[in-house]
Structures are given as C-alpha cells and as structure tokens.
Enzyme design. Structure first.
Site, PDB file in Angstrom:
ATOM      1  N   GLY A   1       0.795  -1.220   0.000  1.00 46.50           N
ATOM      2  CA  GLY A   1       0.000   0.000   0.000  1.00 46.50           C
ATOM      3  C   GLY A   1       0.823   1.263   0.000  1.00 46.50           C
ATOM      4  O   GLY A   1       0.540   2.212  -0.731  1.00 46.50           O
TER       5      GLY A   1
ATOM      6  N   ARG B   1       0.974 -11.812  11.442  1.00 43.04           N
ATOM      7  CA  ARG B   1       2.345 -12.293  11.427  1.00 43.04           C
ATOM      8  C   ARG B   1       2.605 -12.931  12.784  1.00 43.04           C
ATOM      9  O   ARG B   1       2.104 -12.462  13.798  1.00 43.04           O
ATOM     10  CB  ARG B   1       3.308 -11.116  11.198  1.00 43.04           C
ATOM     11  CG  ARG B   1       4.757 -11.509  11.048  1.00 43.04           C
ATOM     12  CD  ARG B   1       5.594 -10.262  10.752  1.00 43.04           C
ATOM     13  NE  ARG B   1       5.420  -9.275  11.798  1.00 43.04           N
ATOM     14  CZ  ARG B   1       6.070  -9.281  12.957  1.00 43.04           C
ATOM     15  NH1 ARG B   1       6.915 -10.268  13.224  1.00 43.04           N
ATOM     16  NH2 ARG B   1       5.877  -8.346  13.851  1.00 43.04           N
TER      17      ARG B   1
ATOM     18  N   LEU C   1      -3.494  -2.938   9.840  1.00 47.76           N
ATOM     19  CA  LEU C   1      -4.236  -2.756   8.596  1.00 47.76           C
ATOM     20  C   LEU C   1      -5.075  -3.965   8.221  1.00 47.76           C
ATOM     21  O   LEU C   1      -5.891  -3.884   7.310  1.00 47.76           O
ATOM     22  CB  LEU C   1      -3.265  -2.420   7.462  1.00 47.76           C
ATOM     23  CG  LEU C   1      -2.422  -1.163   7.691  1.00 47.76           C
ATOM     24  CD1 LEU C   1      -1.555  -0.877   6.485  1.00 47.76           C
ATOM     25  CD2 LEU C   1      -3.312   0.036   7.997  1.00 47.76           C
TER      26      LEU C   1
ATOM     27  N   ASP D   1      22.228  32.994  33.782  1.00 46.10           N
ATOM     28  CA  ASP D   1      23.158  33.759  32.956  1.00 46.10           C
ATOM     29  C   ASP D   1      23.310  35.143  33.586  1.00 46.10           C
ATOM     30  O   ASP D   1      22.509  35.544  34.441  1.00 46.10           O
ATOM     31  CB  ASP D   1      22.623  33.848  31.521  1.00 46.10           C
ATOM     32  CG  ASP D   1      23.608  34.528  30.579  1.00 46.10           C
ATOM     33  OD1 ASP D   1      24.828  34.439  30.848  1.00 46.10           O
ATOM     34  OD2 ASP D   1      23.170  35.143  29.592  1.00 46.10           O
TER      35      ASP D   1
ATOM     36  N   ASP E   1      24.610  38.542  31.717  1.00 46.83           N
ATOM     37  CA  ASP E   1      24.187  39.612  30.816  1.00 46.83           C
ATOM     38  C   ASP E   1      22.836  39.296  30.201  1.00 46.83           C
ATOM     39  O   ASP E   1      22.660  38.274  29.532  1.00 46.83           O
ATOM     40  CB  ASP E   1      25.225  39.807  29.709  1.00 46.83           C
ATOM     41  CG  ASP E   1      26.547  40.334  30.242  1.00 46.83           C
ATOM     42  OD1 ASP E   1      26.663  41.541  30.467  1.00 46.83           O
ATOM     43  OD2 ASP E   1      27.457  39.494  30.458  1.00 46.83           O
TER      44      ASP E   1
END
Length: 748
Positions: free
Chosen positions: A136, A397, A500, A629, A631
């Site tokens: 598909g 499967r 599916l 931090d 600055d």
C-alpha cells in the site's frame, strides 16, 4: 508490522539556524497454501448493489498483469509496507490501481526507508533482477516520487551488493507502481560490514525498539554495541540522503523556490534527521523534513527506560514534521519531549520547541489501497466449500505482540461457555512465519502448535475440528476471499501501531451480507474504527462473550456497522494519507485556499508561564538548583560589558538563596571568571566563566578546562586579525582570556 529494517540516520544536535545573535563568540576547539475441509460458505457473490456500483464508479480502474504468481511483494497487515521481506510472507497479487491526483507536486521528494520499494535478487549468473513490490505505501508514494523526479533511498536487501553493482530498470511488462521509477531514482545504501548491519537490525531495531515501543520492556534488550551499530547505519543513510539532496537541487528544473522534501520512515531511522539538517545548513541548502513512525510511540514511563532516550527524541525533532498514527502517540511524544528534554510544548496546537525551532507533531492515520481490496474481493473465487459452519478469521504475522495465544484461549472459552457453537463455528488462523531464526519466536510457534493441538484434541469430532491453523504464506487474492467469506474478523493484538488487517477485512466485506469486526483497543485502528466490537485481549471471558454476540448479530446491525466502517476507510485510504502528509508539509494546497505554507510557533514565554510550570516543581522538590546567565538575565543588557550591573534587589535574592543548604545557585557567563565574580559579588554560589571553561565552587575549589598546545598563541593571532578586519562601523573585539568575542550589536 514486523520489526524489519526500514530507515536510518545519525544523531547530532539540531542546529539553531534562526536564532537572533548580537554577539559572536569565537572558540578554537580541538578536533501453495494448505487446503482445509468443508466449511460454511457465505452467500454467493451477487450483482453489485447500488452502494457497490457507487463505490466502483468512484474508484480508480484496476489493472492486473498476466502472470500473477511471479510478482512476490511485501504486503502490509499492520503498520508499514516497506519491508525487507513480506510482512505476512504473502505472495502478492500485483494489482495496480491508478493513483489519485496529487495536485501537481513540484517539490522534489526524497523518500528514505529501510528497504527500496522493489525486490532485488541475483539470478543464476549473478546478475541483479528487479521485481515489483506492490504494498500500500509503495502504491501511494511511488507515483509521487516519479512525478516530481524524486529519489527513493533504502537498503537493497542484499548483503553482497557492491558499489559497482547497478540497479536494473523495470521490465517492459511491469505494471506495478514502481515501474516508472528509474534506476537513477533509486539510491541504494551499502552497509559494508555485515556484522554491523546485523547488530543494527536484529539487535537494536528488533531486539530493542520493537518490544520497547510496543510497551513490552520485559522483552527488551539494551546493549551498547547494538546502539553504536544503529548510530553507524543511521549515519550511512543520512549521508546517502545528503547526496540525494544535492543531486535533486542541482537537477531541479522547477526553479529555486521548489524546496526538496525529505520523508523519513519508521523506527529504523530515528537519528537521521539531525545529521541531515546540520549538513544542509553548513552547505547552505534549504529543505523540509518529515518523519513518520509506523509503530506505536510509548508513554514516558516506558520510553525513559531506554538509556539513549534523549538522543532518539532529539533525532526525531530534527524534522519539521513528526507524524504518528493516532493522537495518543502524539501526546506520548510531546510528554517525552517535555519531561526528558525539557522542551516547551503546546499539546493543543501539537507543537514542540527545540533548539530555537518549532516542530509540528500530527496524527496521520495510515490507510490501505481500498479500491484494490474491494476489487480483489469481487473477483476472487470462493475458497470455503458449502457447509453450515461459520468461519471466524484471524490473520497475523507470528509475533508476540499479536496476542495469538490469548486469542486461541478465548476461542476455547467460547466453546466451553457456549457449547451451542460446537460443530457450528471454526477459527481459521493464518500465522505467517517471522524471524524463524530467533529463539523467542521459535518458542512462540511451539506454544501455539501445542495449544492448537490441545484444543482440537479436546473438541474435535470425526467431521469437525474447531481450529484450522495455516502457518505459511497466502496469496493476496486468496486472502481477500478469506476476508469476504468469514462471518467474523477477530483482530486482537496486545499492542499494534495501526493494524491494517482490520481495514482490509472491512474493504472486502459484501454490502448485502457483511461480517462483524472484533477489534482490540490496543491497536491504533481500535481508536478509529469505533463501529467495531471492542474487546480486551487480556480478558478471555470478554472476548468469548463478544464472539458469541458477533455470531448472533442480526443482519441490520451488521449492515449498519459495516456501512459506516466502509465509508470511513474508503475516504481515509492510503492515498489520502499521502495527501495529508504533503499538505501538512506545504507541498500541495487545497483548491479553495491556495495559500503558501506558514510556519507555526509557540507563544512567547511570559512571567505567568514560569509561575505555572516552575511553581509546582519548586514546591514539591527537596533540592533546588538555580542556573543563571549574567548579561541580559541578572543584569540588563548594557552598551558595553563594563557598564553592566546587577540590581541591588536581585543581589539580595541571590544572597538569601545562597544561605539555604538545599539550594544551589550557579551563574554562568561568557565573561572571564574574575570579572564575573566581581560583577555578581555574592559568596556561597558557583561561578562559571568563559562558558564553563573556568569554574569556581563555593568551597574555593577551582576547575580549568585543559587547553591544547598553542591554543593561546592562535587565539591571540585571531584577536589581532579580528581587530584589523572587523572593528568598523561600531563593531569591536573583547578579549575574554580563554575566548575572544566580536560585538556587532551597535553596528549601523
């Protein structure tokens, strides 16, 4: 879907190409199927009903080659069609449906999957032969690649494939979807070391990702060597993709505005995107990337078990679009990004912010080639002889995720609890061999064989046995007949990405006398196909009761349920899935709204966002780490670094925090260590100067990152060169000891 090799790439940190930079810091870095006895047939195929006629008129015509038996190809029954071997081992009926229009896709598309979209084999003379693969996904995507002069990248499936080998062109009588795909549009990925590929595929993909992503961590094996092999093979796929990107850009005749689209598929290629993105940025190319996972994505508490969880998430976030079958998988992914990586996410808009980029997450439920299965069911001869026995069908499967043992036990419970069905119903279970060389799968087959024998031995009569068990391959036309003539489709996986088989069962049903679909909610299709009877595969009593209900269901209810199921699956077929992906990527547009693709972004962070997200965390934690931090965080951005100061109230807060024994504060800056300590002036906290190359701890211990020989001399030379060439129009150079910064904030 079986855990076959499918797609690859190597993890690298995603580049922040769009961030706003007003200061550039320069750092020198060191480098034939069995027959079974008499069964009850369904009604004879009759003339098409008005609904069938309408369906036939609306579908594309079907073409079949002369020799159906010589076109083996993968056939997907769960989540993906690009497999290294048939997912169900089914001999494919090479049926070609005319593809739906794709709205003139002009962007070249590069599809990257673990396997090429056709089968390569060597003949007796050692020459390569190419046969079709009409799954598909191939049916839907290959015409798009052909139309836009794209490329399909994948492994050949041959361990002995060499660089000098050449992929042959399709045969003149080939009518498959890949017939128009020229050999130059198929780029093979060569893994030179067979051992590496085995560790990547059987080790990491099948042994780790397959059980883990199906929420079965007890079956998962974690191994550093297989993970390293996964990285190596992903790197090979990524490099092949980069070559294809350069090729399609150079050969692109549609103009510079046609941005190449790279579409990565499945859990075999979860690291490729970052390598590709980093390299195309360095090369100055522009691409858009999408990733689709064909199996479930697990929740956070399962995903975090994987030792390299962060690398996998970052690799997937290298794409612009990450697609899953259903919304549940999307939410699981967003949750993992938030909790593992600390990313900002918007679960309403389905967005993730990562490395300055916004990644879209979307549910794109895959479908089947609906028209093909409808036509197969109309054309296929009956396979069940005349009988009063009803057939319950299971097609899987042979894999531990499919719940075959639970299904057999539930059917046994049906016969015990409802003895009226003895000699009136059989279970036809098709189990296609998978990974037959793996001990775990061998043991599963033995358990199934024993259980089938036990049930048949207990209930069988001279003229009837309750279970017909087919362990082997089934042709697709014969499978369609099984679907059509069964009264119940029993699809009960323990976990499945989509599954599916349920959709194929629906597509093959007759409108005048349809069967009943029983579906597990633990398959992706279970959340979409609500008209099916839902069962918990772990609860055998529930499955037995639902089977009895399905076998007794009146015709009007069966027709109502199946009509709605068929209506949805016809609309949401595999072509619609491809169209949805292309539309989301901005490759095609709705006819009513021909607007260009627009990027989506998360809202900017506000103070209230900190209160909402950080407040509960701070209240519930026992220890707190604060990393800041200088600055632009502790200090306002000043015109020059020397003018930056920390406000008194901010300093007092830091002093108070430093006095808490369960609170650890660290200030990190690009400034040198001495200058940073002088500017902050708070004792009892950790300072990180030169972005962590120099660290001073509260107890006075100090760490200095070792520098390679000649580093300072080269840095001084670089500083001198920057002063000579770059200090113009307000730009200036600032030495920082171990670093040098070039400031251009005040340039004209």
């Amino acid at each position: 879907m079986t855990p076959e090799p499918q797609f690859a790439g190597l993890e690298k940190g995603a580049s922040d190409s769009d961030s706003s930079i007003d200061e550039l810091e320069i750092v020198l870095r060191p480098q034939d199927p069995p027959q079974f006895p008499v069964l009850r047939p369904r009604d004879q195929l009759q003339s098409p009903t008005p609904l069938q006629q309408e369906s036939q008129l609306s579908q594309s015509p079907v073409m079949r080659p002369q020799d159906l038996s010589q076109s083996p190809s993968p056939h997907s029954f769960t989540d993906s069609d690009i497999l290294e071997e048939p997912e169900l081992g089914l001999e494919d009926l090479a049926v070609q449906q005319e593809s739906k229009p794709v709205n003139n896709v002009t962007n070249p598309m590069i599809v990257v999957s673990n396997r090429l979209p056709f089968v390569l084999k060597r003949n007796n003379q050692g020459a390569l032969e190419r046969t079709s693969s009409a799954g598909g996904l191939v049916t839907a995507v290959a015409p798009v690649v052909i139309e836009c002069s794209g490329v399909w990248i994948g492994w050949t499936g041959l361990a002995d494939y060499k660089q000098e080998d050449r992929i042959p062109e399709s045969k003149p009588d080939d009518c498959s979807p890949t017939a128009g795909l020229k050999s130059c549009q198929a780029k093979p990925v060569i893994v030179p070391d067979e051992s590496t590929f085995d560790k990547y595929y059987n080790g990491c993909c099948n042994g780790t990702f397959w059980p883990l992503f199906h929420s079965m961590p007890d079956r998962t094996v974690f191994d550093l060597q297989t993970w390293r092999a996964y990285e190596v093979v992903n790197e090979l796929f990524a490099r092949s993709t980069l070559e294809a990107v350069k090729s399609v850009i150079q050969d692109n005749k549609t103009g510079k505005t046609a941005v190449p689209i790279v579409w990565l598929h499945d859990y075999h290629l979860m690291l490729a995107a970052n390598t590709i993105r980093d390299s195309v940025i360095d090369e100055g190319y522009k691409i858009r990337m999408g990733f689709f996972l064909h199996i479930p994505f697990p929740p956070w508490d399962i995903m975090r078990i994987f030792p390299w969880c962060d690398e996998v998430l970052q690799g997937m976030l290298g794409c612009d679009l990450v697609g899953f079958h259903i919304e549940d998988y999307c939410l699981n992914f967003l949750d993992c990004c938030q909790r593992c990586l600390g990313c900002r996410v918007d679960k309403n808009k389905m967005l993730v912010e990562h490395c300055g980029r916004t990644v879209q997450v979307k549910a794109l439920p895959i479908g089947i080639p609906y028209a093909r299965f409808t036509q197969l069911a109309l054309d296929a001869p009956r396979v069940f002889p005349e009988s009063d026995v009803k057939v319950v069908l299971g097609v899987d499967r042979l894999d531990y995720t499919k719940g075959l043992l639970n299904r057999l036990k539930a059917f046994e419970r049906l016969l015990v609890k409802y003895p009226k069905w003895v000699e009136k119903v059989i279970l036809l279970q098709v189990a296609v061999p998978s990974r037959t060389d793996v001990k775990e799968y061998q043991e599963l087959k033995e358990d199934i064989d024993k259980l089938v024998g036990c049930i048949n031995g207990h209930f069988s009569t001279p003229s009837w046995s309750p279970i017909r068990y087919i362990y082997g391959c089934v042709r697709q036309d014969q499978l369609a007949a099984y679907y059509r003539d069964s009264v119940v489709g029993l699809i009960t996986p323990l976990r499945d990405g989509m599954n599916l088989v349920a959709k194929e069962f629906v597509a093959c049903q007759q409108d005048n006398d349809p069967g009943v679909l029983i579906l597990s909610p633990f398959a992706g299709s279970g959340l979409i196909m609500q008209e099916a009877l839902q069962v918990n595969p772990y609860e055998m009593e529930n499955v037995a009761d639902t089977l009895n209900r399905a076998l007794e269901m009146p015709l009007d209810e069966r027709q109502l349920r199946m009509f709605q199921l068929k209506k949805r699956e016809k609309k949401m077929d595999v072509d619609a899935w491809v169209q949805a992906f292309l539309h989301t990527m901005g490759v095609i547009y709705d006819n009513k709204d021909e607007t260009p693709h627009e990027e989506q972004y998360l809202d900017k962070i506000e103070v209230k966002d900190f209160d909402i997200s950080l407040g509960p965390l701070v209240d519930n934690c026992t220890k707190l780490g604060v990393i800041l931090d200088f600055d632009g965080t502790l200090s306002f951005l000043a015109r020059t670094p020397s003018l930056a100061i920390i406000p008194p109230e901010t300093k007092r807060v830091l002093e108070r925090l430093s006095n808490y024994h369960d609170c650890h504060v660290a200030v990190i800056s690009g400034r040198n260590l001495e200058n940073l300590q002088e500017k902050v002036g708070v004792e009892g906290i950790t300072y990180g100067g030169n972005h962590g190359l120099e660290i001073l701890h509260p107890d006075g211990t100090r760490f200095n990152h070792p520098m390679p020989p000649g580093y300072k001399e080269r840095l001084e030379k670089l500083e001198e060169e920057l002063r000579e060439r770059c200090t113009v129009n307000g730009a200036w150079v600032e030495p920082k000891g171990l670093l040098v910064a070039w400031h251009y904030r005040n340039t004209d």
